[in-house]
Scaffold this motif. Sequence first.
Motif, PDB file in Angstrom:
ATOM      1  N   ARG A 170      -0.913  13.929  -4.196  1.00 36.86           N
ATOM      2  CA  ARG A 170      -1.584  13.027  -3.261  1.00 36.86           C
ATOM      3  C   ARG A 170      -2.180  11.820  -3.982  1.00 36.86           C
ATOM      4  N   LYS A 171      -1.891  10.614  -3.440  1.00 29.86           N
ATOM      5  CA  LYS A 171      -2.431   9.400  -4.062  1.00 29.86           C
ATOM      6  C   LYS A 171      -3.780   9.075  -3.435  1.00 29.86           C
ATOM      7  N   ARG A 172      -4.741   8.683  -4.276  1.00 34.35           N
ATOM      8  CA  ARG A 172      -6.060   8.311  -3.762  1.00 34.35           C
ATOM      9  C   ARG A 172      -5.896   7.097  -2.855  1.00 34.35           C
TER      10      ARG A 172
ATOM     11  N   ARG B 276      -5.080  -0.826  -9.460  1.00 36.32           N
ATOM     12  CA  ARG B 276      -4.515  -1.927 -10.273  1.00 36.32           C
ATOM     13  C   ARG B 276      -3.039  -2.147  -9.983  1.00 36.32           C
ATOM     14  N   ARG B 277      -2.305  -1.033  -9.835  1.00 32.15           N
ATOM     15  CA  ARG B 277      -0.860  -1.142  -9.617  1.00 32.15           C
ATOM     16  C   ARG B 277      -0.556  -1.828  -8.286  1.00 32.15           C
ATOM     17  N   SER B 278      -1.259  -1.431  -7.214  1.00 24.42           N
ATOM     18  CA  SER B 278      -0.948  -2.013  -5.900  1.00 24.42           C
ATOM     19  C   SER B 278      -1.394  -3.482  -5.827  1.00 24.42           C
TER      20      SER B 278
ATOM     21  N   ALA C 285      14.131   2.374 -19.851  1.00 21.92           N
ATOM     22  CA  ALA C 285      13.697   1.040 -19.384  1.00 21.92           C
ATOM     23  C   ALA C 285      13.995   0.857 -17.903  1.00 21.92           C
ATOM     24  N   ASP C 286      13.187   0.007 -17.269  1.00 17.18           N
ATOM     25  CA  ASP C 286      13.375  -0.318 -15.847  1.00 17.18           C
ATOM     26  C   ASP C 286      13.117  -1.811 -15.681  1.00 17.18           C
ATOM     27  N   VAL C 287      14.061  -2.508 -15.070  1.00 16.77           N
ATOM     28  CA  VAL C 287      13.941  -3.967 -14.901  1.00 16.77           C
ATOM     29  C   VAL C 287      14.086  -4.325 -13.426  1.00 16.77           C
TER      30      VAL C 287
ATOM     31  N   SER D 205       2.618   9.726   0.356  1.00 15.66           N
ATOM     32  CA  SER D 205       3.951   9.200   0.008  1.00 15.66           C
ATOM     33  C   SER D 205       4.508   9.786  -1.289  1.00 15.66           C
ATOM     34  N   VAL D 206       3.647  10.434  -2.056  1.00  9.42           N
ATOM     35  CA  VAL D 206       4.090  11.025  -3.332  1.00  9.42           C
ATOM     36  C   VAL D 206       3.653  12.487  -3.384  1.00  9.42           C
ATOM     37  N   SER D 207       4.277  13.282  -4.257  1.00  9.58           N
ATOM     38  CA  SER D 207       3.977  14.727  -4.240  1.00  9.58           C
ATOM     39  C   SER D 207       2.548  15.026  -4.686  1.00  9.58           C
TER      40      SER D 207
ATOM     41  N   GLY E 163      16.414   6.278 -10.007  1.00  3.62           N
ATOM     42  CA  GLY E 163      15.735   7.241  -9.136  1.00  3.62           C
ATOM     43  C   GLY E 163      14.480   7.763  -9.827  1.00  3.62           C
ATOM     44  N   LYS E 164      13.782   8.687  -9.160  1.00 10.07           N
ATOM     45  CA  LYS E 164      12.473   9.138  -9.651  1.00 10.07           C
ATOM     46  C   LYS E 164      12.526   9.734 -11.075  1.00 10.07           C
ATOM     47  N   GLU E 165      13.440  10.682 -11.304  1.00 15.92           N
ATOM     48  CA  GLU E 165      13.506  11.318 -12.632  1.00 15.92           C
ATOM     49  C   GLU E 165      13.936  10.294 -13.674  1.00 15.92           C
ATOM     50  N   GLU E 166      14.851   9.399 -13.264  1.00  9.41           N
ATOM     51  CA  GLU E 166      15.326   8.371 -14.202  1.00  9.41           C
ATOM     52  C   GLU E 166      14.190   7.413 -14.561  1.00  9.41           C
ATOM     53  N   ASP E 167      13.340   7.135 -13.576  1.00 11.55           N
ATOM     54  CA  ASP E 167      12.182   6.263 -13.809  1.00 11.55           C
ATOM     55  C   ASP E 167      11.199   6.966 -14.747  1.00 11.55           C
ATOM     56  N   ASN E 168      10.960   8.258 -14.518  1.00 13.08           N
ATOM     57  CA  ASN E 168       9.999   8.994 -15.352  1.00 13.08           C
ATOM     58  C   ASN E 168      10.487   9.196 -16.780  1.00 13.08           C
TER      59      ASN E 168
ATOM     60  N   ASN F 274       0.829  -1.205   0.000  1.00  8.97           N
ATOM     61  CA  ASN F 274       0.000   0.000   0.000  1.00  8.97           C
ATOM     62  C   ASN F 274       0.860   1.250   0.000  1.00  8.97           C
ATOM     63  N   MET F 275       0.485   2.203  -0.867  1.00 11.50           N
ATOM     64  CA  MET F 275       1.196   3.481  -0.877  1.00 11.50           C
ATOM     65  C   MET F 275       0.361   4.496  -0.118  1.00 11.50           C
ATOM     66  N   ALA F 276       0.958   5.110   0.907  1.00 10.03           N
ATOM     67  CA  ALA F 276       0.223   6.105   1.688  1.00 10.03           C
ATOM     68  C   ALA F 276      -0.128   7.300   0.796  1.00 10.03           C
TER      69      ALA F 276
ATOM     70  N   GLU G  21       7.103   6.937   1.950  1.00 11.33           N
ATOM     71  CA  GLU G  21       7.619   7.921   1.012  1.00 11.33           C
ATOM     72  C   GLU G  21       8.107   7.164  -0.215  1.00 11.33           C
ATOM     73  N   ALA G  22       7.693   7.625  -1.398  1.00  8.99           N
ATOM     74  CA  ALA G  22       8.008   6.881  -2.623  1.00  8.99           C
ATOM     75  C   ALA G  22       8.873   7.716  -3.542  1.00  8.99           C
ATOM     76  N   ASN G  23       9.914   7.068  -4.086  1.00  7.26           N
ATOM     77  CA  ASN G  23      10.797   7.787  -5.002  1.00  7.26           C
ATOM     78  C   ASN G  23      11.391   6.836  -6.033  1.00  7.26           C
ATOM     79  N   ALA G  24      10.555   5.965  -6.571  1.00  8.89           N
ATOM     80  CA  ALA G  24      10.941   4.950  -7.563  1.00  8.89           C
ATOM     81  C   ALA G  24      11.663   3.772  -6.920  1.00  8.89           C
ATOM     82  N   GLY G  25      11.256   2.580  -7.328  1.00  2.98           N
ATOM     83  CA  GLY G  25      11.869   1.360  -6.795  1.00  2.98           C
ATOM     84  C   GLY G  25      11.176   0.872  -5.537  1.00  2.98           C
ATOM     85  N   THR G  26       9.909   1.238  -5.352  1.00  5.85           N
ATOM     86  CA  THR G  26       9.252   0.863  -4.089  1.00  5.85           C
ATOM     87  C   THR G  26       8.908  -0.622  -4.028  1.00  5.85           C
ATOM     88  N   ARG G  27       8.693  -1.263  -5.194  1.00  6.07           N
ATOM     89  CA  ARG G  27       8.383  -2.710  -5.118  1.00  6.07           C
ATOM     90  C   ARG G  27       9.614  -3.470  -4.635  1.00  6.07           C
ATOM     91  N   CYS G  28      10.804  -3.033  -5.100  1.00  2.00           N
ATOM     92  CA  CYS G  28      12.050  -3.688  -4.660  1.00  2.00           C
ATOM     93  C   CYS G  28      12.287  -3.400  -3.176  1.00  2.00           C
TER      94      CYS G  28
HETATM   95  N1  UDP Z   1       4.209   6.941  -8.286  1.00  8.66           N
HETATM   96  C1  UDP Z   1       3.405   8.035  -8.008  1.00  8.66           C
HETATM   97  N2  UDP Z   1       2.057   7.836  -7.872  1.00  8.66           N
HETATM   98  C2  UDP Z   1       1.481   6.606  -8.001  1.00  8.66           C
HETATM   99  C3  UDP Z   1       2.302   5.514  -8.287  1.00  8.66           C
HETATM  100  C4  UDP Z   1       3.663   5.719  -8.425  1.00  8.66           C
HETATM  101  O1  UDP Z   1       3.904   9.145  -7.874  1.00  8.66           O
HETATM  102  O2  UDP Z   1       0.248   6.472  -7.869  1.00  8.66           O
HETATM  103  C5  UDP Z   1       5.687   7.153  -8.368  1.00  8.66           C
HETATM  104  C6  UDP Z   1       6.381   6.678  -7.094  1.00  8.66           C
HETATM  105  O3  UDP Z   1       7.425   7.551  -6.756  1.00  8.66           O
HETATM  106  C7  UDP Z   1       6.937   5.338  -7.513  1.00  8.66           C
HETATM  107  C8  UDP Z   1       7.312   5.656  -8.954  1.00  8.66           C
HETATM  108  O4  UDP Z   1       6.240   6.445  -9.432  1.00  8.66           O
HETATM  109  O5  UDP Z   1       8.013   4.948  -6.706  1.00  8.66           O
HETATM  110  C9  UDP Z   1       7.552   4.465  -9.829  1.00  8.66           C
HETATM  111  O6  UDP Z   1       6.431   3.628  -9.858  1.00  8.66           O
HETATM  112  P1  UDP Z   1       6.476   2.167 -10.454  1.00  8.66           P
HETATM  113  O7  UDP Z   1       5.071   1.771 -10.788  1.00  8.66           O
HETATM  114  O8  UDP Z   1       7.535   2.055 -11.493  1.00  8.66           O
HETATM  115  O9  UDP Z   1       6.888   1.273  -9.188  1.00  8.66           O
HETATM  116  P2  UDP Z   1       8.222   1.272  -8.307  1.00  8.66           P
HETATM  117  O10 UDP Z   1       9.350   1.758  -9.181  1.00  8.66           O
HETATM  118  O11 UDP Z   1       7.975   2.206  -7.159  1.00  8.66           O
HETATM  119  O12 UDP Z   1       8.379  -0.145  -7.885  1.00  8.66           O
END
Ligand code: UDP
Length: 257
Positions: free
Chosen positions: A88-90, A95-97, A184-186, A84-86, A175-180, A79-81, A130-137
């Motif tokens: 606000r997440k609903r 689907r993602r979670s 590619a992300d693996v 946790s992101v700039s 990191g976040k900008e690199e993810d955006n 669960n993402m609070a 707090e989320a900044n890319a890579g939260t599943r890992c």
């Molecule tokens: N993110 C967000 N809002 C969301 C879902 C994700 O801002 O509803 C951001 C968050 O910082 C997350 C990043 O996008 O860590 C990358 O999300 P991804 O689905 O690739 O999963 P993650 O890299 O966190 O495993």
Amino acid sequence: MGMKSDIKLIDKKGLRLDGRKPDELRPIKIEAGVLKRADGSAYLEWGKNKVLAAVYGPREAHPRHLQDSSKAIVQCRYNMAPFSVSDRKRPGPDRRSVEISKIISEALENVVMTELFPRSSIDVFIEVLEANAGTRCAGLTAASVALADAGVPMRDLVVACAAGKIEDTVVLDLGKEEDNFGQADVPLAIVPRTGELVLLQMDGDLKQEELFKAMEMAMNASMQIYEIQKDALRRRYAVVAEEEKDEIDSAQEEAKT
Ligand code: UDP
């Protein structure tokens, strides 16, 4: 992934936005046993990610139709609070979670000795503060420490780490900008003792040789993270042993009086 931007993700010296080299991890800190009322827990900071994992069980699986008479089930809720992101997440699952919860449960089922606990459930809660890319890992890495802290019998820990591609370069731990804005992300997860791969996903496009390079990078880094996990558990057991010793000492003192 793949969003357009003028931001230069790698500078002329070959360094990334946060000053890291291509094969460098963000700083990682793990603390085990942070929640008193959970059977096991862990708090993890990975760069700017902050994640809490709590484990309850093995306990009787409810509702009963979920019970498996041959083994325990591992149920994970990622669960993402909302804060946790700039943006606000609903609150609540999306689907993602649901997807992330499923892949983390399946990765953990590979190491937990589920056959020892028929009809039971082992419940794993992952809260991203707090989320900044890579939260599943980060979540999966914290969850396996929390399971060990709960004393759940496991073949080994699970370690997760991602690698990907930015500016046509294969890099570790986006990191976040690199993810955006990257290509590619693996994310992947391994069982270090056997080298088994228990999670592998890919977002974006990679050539075959780039994929192999990214996987090798993430697997090598996983061995560093494994040491941080084990270190957190060692520190936890030192504290537990100290607490038990104090309890025995005070019981003996009481018996004397
Ligand atoms: N993110 C967000 N809002 C969301 C879902 C994700 O801002 O509803 C951001 C968050 O910082 C997350 C990043 O996008 O860590 C990358 O999300 P991804 O689905 O690739 O999963 P993650 O890299 O966190 O495993």
